[in-house]
Design an enzyme around this catalytic site. Structure first.
Site, mmCIF file in Angstrom:
data_model
loop_
_atom_site.group_PDB
_atom_site.id
_atom_site.type_symbol
_atom_site.label_atom_id
_atom_site.label_comp_id
_atom_site.label_asym_id
_atom_site.label_seq_id
_atom_site.Cartn_x
_atom_site.Cartn_y
_atom_site.Cartn_z
ATOM 1 N N HIS A 72 -2.560 8.723 11.439
ATOM 2 C CA HIS A 72 -2.147 8.409 10.070
ATOM 3 C C HIS A 72 -2.927 9.301 9.104
ATOM 4 O O HIS A 72 -4.090 9.610 9.341
ATOM 5 C CB HIS A 72 -2.407 6.921 9.771
ATOM 6 C CG HIS A 72 -1.768 6.500 8.496
ATOM 7 N ND1 HIS A 72 -2.335 6.765 7.270
ATOM 8 C CD2 HIS A 72 -0.596 5.869 8.243
ATOM 9 C CE1 HIS A 72 -1.528 6.302 6.321
ATOM 10 N NE2 HIS A 72 -0.470 5.761 6.888
ATOM 11 N N SER A 74 6.098 4.869 0.406
ATOM 12 C CA SER A 74 6.731 4.143 -0.696
ATOM 13 C C SER A 74 8.141 3.632 -0.380
ATOM 14 O O SER A 74 9.003 3.583 -1.262
ATOM 15 C CB SER A 74 6.740 4.986 -1.982
ATOM 16 O OG SER A 74 5.405 5.212 -2.416
ATOM 17 N N GLU A 131 5.313 11.161 7.068
ATOM 18 C CA GLU A 131 4.822 10.482 5.873
ATOM 19 C C GLU A 131 4.186 11.510 4.936
ATOM 20 O O GLU A 131 3.012 11.889 5.128
ATOM 21 C CB GLU A 131 3.762 9.439 6.245
ATOM 22 C CG GLU A 131 4.258 8.365 7.184
ATOM 23 C CD GLU A 131 3.382 7.106 7.100
ATOM 24 O OE1 GLU A 131 3.911 6.068 6.718
ATOM 25 O OE2 GLU A 131 2.185 7.192 7.397
ATOM 26 N N GLY A 145 3.981 0.602 4.418
ATOM 27 C CA GLY A 145 2.660 0.072 4.108
ATOM 28 C C GLY A 145 2.767 -1.155 3.209
ATOM 29 O O GLY A 145 3.021 -2.273 3.673
ATOM 30 N N GLY A 146 2.598 -0.944 1.915
ATOM 31 C CA GLY A 146 2.510 -2.059 0.962
ATOM 32 C C GLY A 146 3.631 -3.075 1.079
ATOM 33 O O GLY A 146 3.391 -4.290 1.027
ATOM 34 N N ASN A 150 2.827 -1.226 8.622
ATOM 35 C CA ASN A 150 1.423 -0.857 8.827
ATOM 36 C C ASN A 150 0.611 -1.600 7.768
ATOM 37 O O ASN A 150 0.662 -1.239 6.597
ATOM 38 C CB ASN A 150 1.279 0.664 8.674
ATOM 39 C CG ASN A 150 -0.169 1.117 8.686
ATOM 40 O OD1 ASN A 150 -1.082 0.333 8.992
ATOM 41 N ND2 ASN A 150 -0.388 2.382 8.362
ATOM 42 N N TRP A 151 -0.074 -2.630 8.204
ATOM 43 C CA TRP A 151 -0.821 -3.459 7.240
ATOM 44 C C TRP A 151 -2.104 -2.791 6.762
ATOM 45 O O TRP A 151 -2.769 -3.303 5.870
ATOM 46 C CB TRP A 151 -1.129 -4.836 7.859
ATOM 47 C CG TRP A 151 0.025 -5.787 7.816
ATOM 48 C CD1 TRP A 151 1.320 -5.507 7.471
ATOM 49 C CD2 TRP A 151 -0.002 -7.194 8.129
ATOM 50 N NE1 TRP A 151 2.089 -6.637 7.543
ATOM 51 C CE2 TRP A 151 1.309 -7.682 7.948
ATOM 52 C CE3 TRP A 151 -0.989 -8.066 8.565
ATOM 53 C CZ2 TRP A 151 1.645 -9.025 8.163
ATOM 54 C CZ3 TRP A 151 -0.665 -9.401 8.789
ATOM 55 C CH2 TRP A 151 0.639 -9.874 8.584
ATOM 56 N N LYS A 152 -2.487 -1.687 7.397
ATOM 57 C CA LYS A 152 -3.733 -0.994 7.026
ATOM 58 C C LYS A 152 -4.895 -2.001 7.016
ATOM 59 O O LYS A 152 -4.911 -2.911 7.835
ATOM 60 C CB LYS A 152 -3.548 -0.262 5.697
ATOM 61 C CG LYS A 152 -2.300 0.637 5.715
ATOM 62 C CD LYS A 152 -2.162 1.539 4.533
ATOM 63 C CE LYS A 152 -0.907 2.391 4.690
ATOM 64 N NZ LYS A 152 -0.754 3.376 3.638
ATOM 65 N N GLU A 205 -4.354 8.700 6.466
ATOM 66 C CA GLU A 205 -5.619 8.117 5.992
ATOM 67 C C GLU A 205 -6.720 8.314 7.027
ATOM 68 O O GLU A 205 -7.891 8.456 6.677
ATOM 69 C CB GLU A 205 -5.396 6.630 5.649
ATOM 70 C CG GLU A 205 -4.582 6.510 4.363
ATOM 71 C CD GLU A 205 -3.700 5.285 4.271
ATOM 72 O OE1 GLU A 205 -3.885 4.332 5.032
ATOM 73 O OE2 GLU A 205 -2.795 5.311 3.402
ATOM 74 N N GLY A 226 1.852 5.038 -1.011
ATOM 75 C CA GLY A 226 1.238 4.129 -1.971
ATOM 76 C C GLY A 226 1.362 4.564 -3.420
ATOM 77 O O GLY A 226 0.697 4.024 -4.296
HETATM 78 P P1 13P Z 1 3.258 2.747 1.567
HETATM 79 O O1 13P Z 1 4.540 2.151 2.103
HETATM 80 O O2 13P Z 1 2.344 1.716 0.966
HETATM 81 O O3 13P Z 1 3.521 3.912 0.681
HETATM 82 O O4 13P Z 1 2.436 3.294 2.834
HETATM 83 C C1 13P Z 1 3.093 4.087 3.763
HETATM 84 C C2 13P Z 1 2.213 4.267 4.933
HETATM 85 O O5 13P Z 1 1.174 4.909 4.857
HETATM 86 C C3 13P Z 1 2.604 3.599 6.190
HETATM 87 O O6 13P Z 1 1.853 4.059 7.257
#
Ligand code: 13P
Length: 252
Positions: A96, A211, A166, A232-233, A11-13, A98, A172
């Site tokens: 998600h 993470s 999640e 994510g990251g 997920n590149w956000k 967020e 993150g």
């Molecule tokens: P991180 O891997 O950066 O913690 O993010 C997880 C996430 O929100 C994937 O949707």
């Protein structure tokens, strides 16, 4: 009982300009050369979907991070599930944390978006997870149960539904739950899916996210009922992401 093939999804956000295209080329090459014992997916921002699908990187299917609950209409700035499905997306992330936090999305909203994603012929990756306050209050299982039950559409099928657990406090932050904590939540989600879909519920993927990186992927992905990761990251760089994919070389 069906054990679903694992999926490692990125997920590149809100990250990725045209320069990021090279990461897809690199990831496609890494998988061509060294293989992948799991399915792979990248969900870039909407702006890159068309370009990335158009590259035809056969090892790197492209998905979307969100969709509107309606098919079309007066919704300035929104994107419908049909629009991304038409571009070639087979998966759409909905709910998600967020979006739940930044855009006030309730379980009802997420359910409607998941229904739109499924009606458009895609697989809805429905995200759930507790906040740190909820965990510390001992209500993790209750929160996740309510989210899963409240966010799966009434006419969902096992084969167009994915759940991503999640924990909000793990996103993150570099913090991850213990394997035992992940196991407890995933076991509960599996039970809900079996209640909901019967035997077919065993074939629904339950992803873990928060993470995930190459150094902890093998441990997390080995937990019972963890059928892959939502990353994510560590999905932004092909080499980091491939490090997570390769955890499945050891898990088998
Ligand atoms: P991180 O891997 O950066 O913690 O993010 C997880 C996430 O929100 C994937 O949707």
């Amino acid at each position: 009982m069906t054990t679903p093939k694992a999926l490692v999804a990125g997920n590149w956000k809100m990250n990725g300009l045209k320069a990021a295209i090279g990461e897809i080329t690199r990831l496609n090459d890494l998988i061509s050369t060294s293989g992948a014992n799991c399915d792979v997916l990248i969900c870039p921002p909407f702006t890159l979907i068309s370009t990335l699908v158009g590259m035809g990187a056969k090892n790197v299917p492209i998905g979307a991070q969100d969709c509107h609950m309606n098919v079309s209409g007066a919704h300035t700035g929104d994107i419908s599930a049909q629009m991304v499905a038409e571009l070639g997306c087979g998966h759409i992330i909905v709910g998600h944390s967020e979006r739940r936090a930044d855009h006030g999305e309730s379980n009802d909203t997420v359910k409607a978006k998941a229904a739109a994603a499924q009606a458009a012929g895609t697989n809805a990756i429905i995200c759930v997870g507790e906040t740190i306050d909820e965990r510390e209050a001992g209500s993790t299982i209750d929160v996740v149960r309510a989210q899963v039950k409240g966010s799966i559409p009434d006419d969902a099928r096992a084969d167009n539904t994915t759940i991503a657990y999640e924990p909000v406090w793990a996103i993150g932050t570099g913090k991850v739950p213990t394997a035992a904590d992940v196991e407890e939540v995933h076991r509960e989600v599996r039970a809900l899916l079996m209640d909901r879909f019967g035997e077919a519920g065993s074939g629904v993927r339950i992803l873990y996210g928060g993470s995930v990186k190459a150094s902890n992927a093998e441990e997390l992905m080995s937990v019972p009922n963890v059928n892959g990761a939502l990353v994510g990251g560590a999905s932004l760089k092909a080499d980091d992401f491939y490090g997570i994919i390769s955890a499945y070389d050891k898990i088998g």
